[in-house]
Motif scaffolding. Structure first.
Motif, PDB file in Angstrom:
ATOM      1  N   GLY A   1     -82.719 -61.133 -24.172  1.00 56.64           N
ATOM      2  CA  GLY A   1     -82.504 -62.454 -24.590  1.00 56.64           C
ATOM      3  C   GLY A   1     -82.912 -62.530 -26.049  1.00 56.64           C
ATOM      4  N   ARG A   2     -82.536 -63.603 -26.749  1.00 58.45           N
ATOM      5  CA  ARG A   2     -82.786 -63.454 -28.076  1.00 58.45           C
ATOM      6  C   ARG A   2     -83.955 -63.038 -28.768  1.00 58.45           C
ATOM      7  NH1 ARG A   2     -79.839 -67.772 -32.679  1.00 58.45           N
ATOM      8  NH2 ARG A   2     -81.458 -67.170 -34.327  1.00 58.45           N
ATOM      9  N   ARG A   3     -85.081 -63.587 -27.962  1.00 59.26           N
ATOM     10  CA  ARG A   3     -86.518 -63.350 -28.611  1.00 59.26           C
ATOM     11  C   ARG A   3     -86.850 -61.923 -28.766  1.00 59.26           C
ATOM     12  NH1 ARG A   3     -92.085 -65.836 -26.236  1.00 59.26           N
ATOM     13  NH2 ARG A   3     -93.474 -65.081 -27.700  1.00 59.26           N
ATOM     14  N   LEU A   4     -86.482 -61.210 -27.779  1.00 56.81           N
ATOM     15  CA  LEU A   4     -86.680 -59.717 -27.889  1.00 56.81           C
ATOM     16  C   LEU A   4     -85.432 -59.031 -28.584  1.00 56.81           C
ATOM     17  CD1 LEU A   4     -87.820 -59.115 -24.478  1.00 56.81           C
ATOM     18  CD2 LEU A   4     -89.374 -59.298 -26.388  1.00 56.81           C
ATOM     19  N   LEU A   5     -84.373 -59.614 -28.792  1.00 56.09           N
ATOM     20  CA  LEU A   5     -83.119 -59.088 -29.288  1.00 56.09           C
ATOM     21  C   LEU A   5     -83.405 -58.929 -30.937  1.00 56.09           C
ATOM     22  CD1 LEU A   5     -80.262 -57.517 -29.398  1.00 56.09           C
ATOM     23  CD2 LEU A   5     -79.477 -59.911 -29.115  1.00 56.09           C
ATOM     24  N   SER A   6     -83.840 -60.250 -31.470  1.00 55.35           N
ATOM     25  CA  SER A   6     -84.002 -60.646 -32.773  1.00 55.35           C
ATOM     26  C   SER A   6     -84.755 -59.332 -33.718  1.00 55.35           C
ATOM     27  CB  SER A   6     -84.999 -61.696 -33.240  1.00 55.35           C
ATOM     28  OG  SER A   6     -84.156 -62.854 -32.358  1.00 55.35           O
ATOM     29  N   PRO A   7     -85.894 -58.959 -33.146  1.00 55.84           N
ATOM     30  CA  PRO A   7     -86.493 -57.613 -34.174  1.00 55.84           C
ATOM     31  C   PRO A   7     -85.540 -56.689 -34.204  1.00 55.84           C
ATOM     32  CG  PRO A   7     -88.060 -58.464 -32.824  1.00 55.84           C
ATOM     33  CD  PRO A   7     -86.859 -59.328 -32.126  1.00 55.84           C
ATOM     34  N   LEU A   8     -84.931 -56.176 -33.007  1.00 55.94           N
ATOM     35  CA  LEU A   8     -84.022 -55.058 -32.996  1.00 55.94           C
ATOM     36  C   LEU A   8     -82.834 -55.216 -34.056  1.00 55.94           C
ATOM     37  CD1 LEU A   8     -83.082 -52.361 -32.023  1.00 55.94           C
ATOM     38  CD2 LEU A   8     -81.876 -53.372 -29.948  1.00 55.94           C
ATOM     39  N   LEU A   9     -82.275 -56.367 -33.842  1.00 61.76           N
ATOM     40  CA  LEU A   9     -81.002 -56.774 -34.764  1.00 61.76           C
ATOM     41  C   LEU A   9     -81.324 -56.835 -36.405  1.00 61.76           C
ATOM     42  CD1 LEU A   9     -77.770 -57.318 -34.518  1.00 61.76           C
ATOM     43  CD2 LEU A   9     -78.398 -59.614 -34.234  1.00 61.76           C
ATOM     44  N   TYR A  10     -82.422 -57.445 -36.643  1.00 60.29           N
ATOM     45  CA  TYR A  10     -82.964 -57.417 -37.943  1.00 60.29           C
ATOM     46  C   TYR A  10     -83.284 -55.860 -38.256  1.00 60.29           C
ATOM     47  CZ  TYR A  10     -83.385 -62.419 -38.370  1.00 60.29           C
ATOM     48  OH  TYR A  10     -83.015 -63.889 -38.306  1.00 60.29           O
ATOM     49  N   ALA A  11     -83.902 -55.103 -37.566  1.00 62.25           N
ATOM     50  CA  ALA A  11     -84.108 -53.570 -38.043  1.00 62.25           C
ATOM     51  C   ALA A  11     -82.599 -53.090 -38.165  1.00 62.25           C
ATOM     52  CB  ALA A  11     -84.687 -52.803 -36.792  1.00 62.25           C
ATOM     53  N   ILE A  12     -81.583 -53.367 -37.400  1.00 63.79           N
ATOM     54  CA  ILE A  12     -80.502 -52.705 -37.598  1.00 63.79           C
ATOM     55  C   ILE A  12     -79.772 -52.979 -39.084  1.00 63.79           C
ATOM     56  CG2 ILE A  12     -77.730 -52.561 -37.082  1.00 63.79           C
ATOM     57  CD1 ILE A  12     -78.890 -52.792 -33.919  1.00 63.79           C
ATOM     58  N   VAL A  13     -79.967 -54.205 -39.516  1.00 59.18           N
ATOM     59  CA  VAL A  13     -79.521 -54.990 -40.550  1.00 59.18           C
ATOM     60  C   VAL A  13     -80.254 -54.245 -42.058  1.00 59.18           C
ATOM     61  CG1 VAL A  13     -79.013 -56.900 -42.134  1.00 59.18           C
ATOM     62  CG2 VAL A  13     -78.429 -56.945 -39.578  1.00 59.18           C
ATOM     63  N   ILE A  14     -81.487 -53.958 -41.575  1.00 56.85           N
ATOM     64  CA  ILE A  14     -82.299 -53.484 -42.737  1.00 56.85           C
ATOM     65  C   ILE A  14     -81.960 -51.973 -42.878  1.00 56.85           C
ATOM     66  CG2 ILE A  14     -84.809 -52.622 -43.382  1.00 56.85           C
ATOM     67  CD1 ILE A  14     -85.646 -55.235 -41.802  1.00 56.85           C
ATOM     68  N   TYR A  15     -81.487 -51.266 -41.849  1.00 58.59           N
ATOM     69  CA  TYR A  15     -81.012 -50.000 -42.060  1.00 58.59           C
ATOM     70  C   TYR A  15     -79.771 -49.879 -42.859  1.00 58.59           C
ATOM     71  CZ  TYR A  15     -78.668 -45.636 -40.730  1.00 58.59           C
ATOM     72  OH  TYR A  15     -77.846 -44.584 -40.745  1.00 58.59           O
ATOM     73  N   PHE A  16     -78.838 -50.853 -42.674  1.00 58.81           N
ATOM     74  CA  PHE A  16     -77.797 -51.070 -43.306  1.00 58.81           C
ATOM     75  C   PHE A  16     -77.915 -51.468 -44.806  1.00 58.81           C
ATOM     76  CE2 PHE A  16     -75.360 -50.967 -39.351  1.00 58.81           C
ATOM     77  CZ  PHE A  16     -74.420 -50.064 -39.658  1.00 58.81           C
ATOM     78  N   PHE A  17     -79.102 -52.295 -44.990  1.00 59.64           N
ATOM     79  CA  PHE A  17     -79.129 -52.507 -46.639  1.00 59.64           C
ATOM     80  C   PHE A  17     -79.796 -51.299 -47.214  1.00 59.64           C
ATOM     81  CE2 PHE A  17     -82.856 -53.713 -49.243  1.00 59.64           C
ATOM     82  CZ  PHE A  17     -81.981 -54.118 -50.457  1.00 59.64           C
ATOM     83  N   LEU A  18     -80.630 -50.501 -46.456  1.00 60.06           N
ATOM     84  CA  LEU A  18     -81.130 -49.246 -47.395  1.00 60.06           C
ATOM     85  C   LEU A  18     -80.210 -48.172 -47.405  1.00 60.06           C
ATOM     86  CD1 LEU A  18     -84.491 -49.070 -45.298  1.00 60.06           C
ATOM     87  CD2 LEU A  18     -84.281 -49.901 -47.557  1.00 60.06           C
ATOM     88  N   PHE A  19     -79.268 -47.943 -46.399  1.00 58.51           N
ATOM     89  CA  PHE A  19     -78.275 -47.018 -46.620  1.00 58.51           C
ATOM     90  C   PHE A  19     -76.607 -47.265 -46.968  1.00 58.51           C
ATOM     91  CE2 PHE A  19     -82.027 -45.657 -43.923  1.00 58.51           C
ATOM     92  CZ  PHE A  19     -82.359 -44.327 -44.600  1.00 58.51           C
TER      93      PHE A  19
END
Length: 330
Positions: free
Chosen positions: A36-54
């Motif tokens: 569901g979106r509520r639980l998926l949101s933190p994971l997706l934001y974490a993936i994007v933060i990873y791409f921002f950092l690297f």
């Protein structure tokens, strides 16, 4: 998310980036059903933060865009900083979550503000010949494409360069998108042109991106965009001239937390004689680039081309976050 990390000199974005987009769509669709979106949101934001950092190249590309937009508009507050570049990455994550809502029926047309001063929407249902919609990678393309599903019930054909069009169509069908068809077009060969002409005659509409150059060897033209030379595809304007159909612009920006979908007429007709074809197409591409720049000012952090759009020399990353430093390459 695939074009966040492309290196200069690597595969063309359409060969490399769209493959990742297909697997990202498949992955997120599966996770959405599971979490569901509520639980998926933190994971997706974490993936994007990873791409921002690297994703150094992606950070440079967004900083370059912000720098050019600030210089072109004369708005110093748009100059890049680490925070503003990060905001653009997070806006991309937010748009991905909204795409999932679109294809699962959680973003109805009633919640989208439609700006259509010339009533182009009514032409979708008049039963006449179809038209061409040109959109860009500014804002949320999926919301724009969902116009075919969310109450309009018209056939929308999206012309793409991806080799995975068949797989995307299967996933879209699983998500309930029955009026949207992706058509892979690497070259405008006679077979493709005949197919597109037949679709227009049936009253179907065609949609194509105006800000992504095609596969290597495809036609493009260099024009001024945000004060600097950039390559844009000739495809939309060649299509309009060869198919003899009107061209409209379609954009969908998130303004104050609500999507604002805008339909606007752009070219009643595009025509040329053979000797003047290149000059005529260049004029239309330049007009489109200027209009795209104006739309960028409405939503500066919603430009989602994460690769070196201007293909300029790499800048030192210390420029990101240096206030008051304007681009010198105008």
């Amino acid at each position: 998310m695939s074009n966040l990390n492309q290196q200069p000199g690597s595969q063309h974005w359409a060969m490399q980036g769209e493959r990742g987009s297909f697997w990202l769509m498949k992955f997120t669709a599966a996770l959405l059903r599971l979490l569901g979106r509520r639980l998926l949101s933190p994971l997706l934001y974490a993936i994007v933060i990873y791409f921002f950092l690297f994703g150094r190249k992606a950070r440079h590309s967004i900083a370059e865009y912000q720098r050019n937009l600030a210089a072109w508009s004369g708005r110093a507050e748009l100059l890049p900083s680490r925070r503003s570049v990060f905001r653009q990455f997070m806006a991309f994550a937010d748009s991905l979550l909204d795409k999932l809502d679109v294809w699962h029926g959680k973003l109805p047309l009633a919640e989208i503000r439609l700006l259509d001063p010339t009533d182009l929407r009514s032409q979708l249902h008049q039963g006449g010949r179809g038209q061409l919609l040109v959109c860009g990678h500014l804002g949320n393309l999926e919301v724009s494409r969902a116009l075919a599903e969310l109450g309009e019930q018209v056939r929308m054909n999206v012309l793409v360069h991806t080799k995975h069009a068949a797989q995307f169509n299967r996933l879209l069908g699983e998500a309930g998108a029955s009026h949207l068809q992706l058509i892979q077009v690497s070259e405008l060969d006679p077979g493709i042109m005949l197919q597109l002409s037949e679709r227009l005659e049936r009253g179907e509409w065609l949609a194509i991106a105006g800000d992504r150059v095609p596969l290597q060897g495809g036609r493009n033209v260099t024009v001024d965009f945000l004060g600097r030379p950039a390559a844009f595809p000739q495809g939309p304007w060649l299509l309009a001239g060869l198919l003899r159909c009107p061209v409209n612009l379609l954009s969908c920006l998130k303004i104050d937390g609500r999507y604002q979908l805008q339909l606007e007429p752009f070219a009643a007709s595009v025509h040329w004689s053979r000797p003047e074809r290149d000059a005529v197409i260049r004029q239309w591409v330049q007009r489109y680039a200027e209009r795209l720049g104006q739309h960028c000012l409405s939503a500066p952090t919603q430009w989602f081309n994460f690769y070196p759009f201007w293909k300029c020399n790499e800048r030192d990353e210390q420029n990101v976050g240096t206030p008051g430093k304007r681009s010198t390459g105008v």
